[in-house]
Design a protein around this motif. Sequence first.
Motif, PDB file in Angstrom:
ATOM      1  N   SER A 138      49.460 -27.305  36.199  1.00 20.64           N
ATOM      2  CA  SER A 138      48.849 -28.344  36.701  1.00 20.64           C
ATOM      3  C   SER A 138      47.382 -27.619  37.183  1.00 20.64           C
ATOM      4  CB  SER A 138      49.487 -28.907  37.646  1.00 20.64           C
ATOM      5  OG  SER A 138      50.308 -27.973  38.642  1.00 20.64           O
ATOM      6  N   LYS A 142      43.824 -29.322  37.483  1.00 17.93           N
ATOM      7  CA  LYS A 142      43.297 -29.939  38.860  1.00 17.93           C
ATOM      8  C   LYS A 142      43.141 -28.607  39.754  1.00 17.93           C
ATOM      9  CE  LYS A 142      45.117 -32.692  42.710  1.00 17.93           C
ATOM     10  NZ  LYS A 142      46.100 -33.413  43.403  1.00 17.93           N
ATOM     11  N   TYR A 144      43.398 -26.561  42.856  1.00 18.19           N
ATOM     12  CA  TYR A 144      43.850 -27.084  44.372  1.00 18.19           C
ATOM     13  C   TYR A 144      43.026 -26.052  45.465  1.00 18.19           C
ATOM     14  CZ  TYR A 144      47.788 -29.146  42.048  1.00 18.19           C
ATOM     15  OH  TYR A 144      48.493 -29.881  41.148  1.00 18.19           O
TER      16      TYR A 144
ATOM     17  N   GLN B 162      35.872 -26.958  41.506  1.00 13.06           N
ATOM     18  CA  GLN B 162      36.777 -28.133  42.035  1.00 13.06           C
ATOM     19  C   GLN B 162      37.617 -27.586  43.113  1.00 13.06           C
ATOM     20  OE1 GLN B 162      40.310 -30.424  39.893  1.00 13.06           O
ATOM     21  NE2 GLN B 162      38.456 -31.255  38.986  1.00 13.06           N
ATOM     22  N   ARG B 166      37.394 -29.003  46.956  1.00  9.63           N
ATOM     23  CA  ARG B 166      39.057 -29.374  47.731  1.00  9.63           C
ATOM     24  C   ARG B 166      39.031 -28.756  49.108  1.00  9.63           C
ATOM     25  NH1 ARG B 166      41.163 -30.948  42.719  1.00  9.63           N
ATOM     26  NH2 ARG B 166      41.400 -33.071  42.672  1.00  9.63           N
TER      27      ARG B 166
ATOM     28  N   LYS C 142      42.897 -43.047  38.230  1.00  7.38           N
ATOM     29  CA  LYS C 142      44.216 -42.398  38.542  1.00  7.38           C
ATOM     30  C   LYS C 142      44.981 -43.909  38.860  1.00  7.38           C
ATOM     31  CE  LYS C 142      46.373 -39.422  42.088  1.00  7.38           C
ATOM     32  NZ  LYS C 142      46.509 -38.594  42.891  1.00  7.38           N
TER      33      LYS C 142
END
Lengths: 233, 233, 233, 233
Positions: A138, A142, A144, B162, B166, C142
């Motif tokens: 994942s 995405k 993190y 990204q 975050r 989403k």
Amino acid sequence: MTETKFTTALIVGAGAGLSASLTRGLSKDGVKVALASRSTEDLHDLAVEAGAETFACDAARRSDVHKLFNNLDATVGAPEIVIYNASYRTRGPFVELDPEEVEKSIAVTAFGAFLVAQQAVRRMLPNGRGVILFTGASAGVKGYPQSAPFAMGKFALRGLAQSMARELSPQGIHVAHFVIDGGIRSAARAEPADRPDSMLDPDAIALSYWNVLQQPRSAWTWEVELRPWVEKF
Amino acid sequence: MTETKFTTALIVGAGAGLSASLTRGLSKDGVKVALASRSTEDLHDLAVEAGAETFACDAARRSDVHKLFNNLDATVGAPEIVIYNASYRTRGPFVELDPEEVEKSIAVTAFGAFLVAQQAVRRMLPNGRGVILFTGASAGVKGYPQSAPFAMGKFALRGLAQSMARELSPQGIHVAHFVIDGGIRSAARAEPADRPDSMLDPDAIALSYWNVLQQPRSAWTWEVELRPWVEKF
Amino acid sequence: MTETKFTTALIVGAGAGLSASLTRGLSKDGVKVALASRSTEDLHDLAVEAGAETFACDAARRSDVHKLFNNLDATVGAPEIVIYNASYRTRGPFVELDPEEVEKSIAVTAFGAFLVAQQAVRRMLPNGRGVILFTGASAGVKGYPQSAPFAMGKFALRGLAQSMARELSPQGIHVAHFVIDGGIRSAARAEPADRPDSMLDPDAIALSYWNVLQQPRSAWTWEVELRPWVEKF
Amino acid sequence: MTETKFTTALIVGAGAGLSASLTRGLSKDGVKVALASRSTEDLHDLAVEAGAETFACDAARRSDVHKLFNNLDATVGAPEIVIYNASYRTRGPFVELDPEEVEKSIAVTAFGAFLVAQQAVRRMLPNGRGVILFTGASAGVKGYPQSAPFAMGKFALRGLAQSMARELSPQGIHVAHFVIDGGIRSAARAEPADRPDSMLDPDAIALSYWNVLQQPRSAWTWEVELRPWVEKF
């Protein structure tokens, strides 16, 4: 619609729990499996059980990967199936990350995948057939927080897989990328008793890899997400 | 809604045509600009015009990046704005790619971005403010055939951006990634006369960068796609 | 790089708090604004303040939308800028959703956007210029649990926007979709005092809309995500 | 890792060529299949061959869908597997699209999917098991020019599927969305002789559906892309 038949496979990053399930599954179906890992010690029992050969190889090192494929050519033969499971990660607050560890995360997770795939494709192209499967996460779709190095490695791996799929599919080579979303169950890492199947069973993952291997070329998949039924996403 | 005010900026990969537009724009608005590039020769005229300082730095080398930031600390001060424009690519049939060139593509395009961003964030965090902008490409969201190395580099850059967004946005640091889709107009690379504005004007790109820099923190953007009106996508 | 100049705008779904910020911003820059909403009562003060005209229109009804544009043609003129803010949603456990409410969610959120956009584009195409902005939501990228109707409406809106962007950009019409991720601050809905700027300021959103309106056609954006600095994503 | 066992299935949009392959495959494995379509005339031969029941149903009509499920309850029983294949599209230059046709595209492609899924889930939830598969298209992830209505319908369908997957997976219901990218081979639509397997074989698609049906819940997939090996993407 005829079933695809392959006779040889190479699994890189063979120390991962997933690799054992893949090895057993492939062997059971008559595929000769070669296992490559930085250290082959832990692979002994699996190799005996599945009649697999083992090879020491640091996939992030160009010379190691060259030697691996030369060895394969000289012994079990060039693999028709290649599965890349190797990865490495470091994590923590962004400002505290060790650049050498970041470099290694990218090297093992993505650059090694390139090195292995290139050697494999050179041997597959003349026959116009072969399958290359990449084990992603994942983290590849995405990014993190506190995990930039793994995001860099797994995003890069996905970019590699997608570029290869676009270029090589029309030449007969099936390239697919798996987004594993969740923890993989193992002897060392059991799931909570009150949350059955809340971690990925490596046999269940291997089943999906197997199904992709078998896809007729009129309906190929380039990416598959897999997560436990109770995993948040 | 107050306007954000910054006084210092660092542009890495300053040889790119986009960098000149950014430098002129920032200088005009009173921002002191530092320009870093592997070679500073070509930056002389721009530096004079915009009152900018130049620094030689190979962003993929850890020691160079350390030295760059130490130099900045001692001269113009730590940058409140950092723009990473450096990238490198090799392309061709997958089986013919040179592994060293692939490694360099990832190093310059993504690992250098990490090195620069980490040094910058270390200096921004104590103040709880700063902006880091990464120049990506369509190759960062779509892996094109015969271009695996650039896909790997630009996907990794996007994963870095990204993950940073975050982690660091809630600490006051605005991180944004630009997907530049199309060719950038330059003296060396003009667009066809019968296709006006079919290439990206670097001043137009710089305008969008500037707008992101100015966003109030209640409505930040982490990614912006930019393409000419006639570009296929 | 010349600045784009528009003189007329239509905002549909004008009751939304965002619409007031947009109206004030556009009016201040000399744009004549028309406001359309199912009910125009609440628009009176804003209309007076901004010198805007108001029009009653249920955007999901074909006849209403026809009438609206005929009225515009006869009064303020066809809009060069169209902003679609209308949306409707119902939510709850999937099995308990009321199908009529689901239908309405899709109709107001997406089908109305089509009706308005089609009338607008018919008037823009002969001039080869115009801008259409759609206010989307994180629900458009989403699909959240217990929120299938809003997911259907906002995904559909995004599909509409992307298809229009691909078709109409090369004909001079700039189409953009905004992914608003987070709550919008309003008199009725204040943010926690200890979490400053944790909700989107409508003026900050309006600023980003304005910046997209001004983009030169050599570097257009078709999608912009906006979220507060502390919003999880 | 035990194999999942289902005994009843419902296929909606049963007139599609894909449906025949699915019906034959499921029947062969002992699953009792119900076929629903606006007109059941063309289903006669398939029903006889596969021992399937047929039901007339316009999936976009609430009353039809109610009646369908009441009929199923009273005859073959509530389906444990539901596959939604129905779709409708109109296309052409954006300004020339017929709003009624656009409305129908969304209704058949997405709203009907909601109606069918809701009835199905109501019957699955008490047992905590069931599978719902949606046949999507590349139009659901990429809005093509001159095809806004299909983009709206298929994006909405994907939003529905994703929202359902997030909500219902932890309740034991497996929801998956298939991105079919390419033309499906049929008697009426053959592929070029010099481009073997350049269209999707419906049997090959059905195989992938079947594999998803069989996934153990520790490693479920919510989305699968399928395209011919030579399809550009």
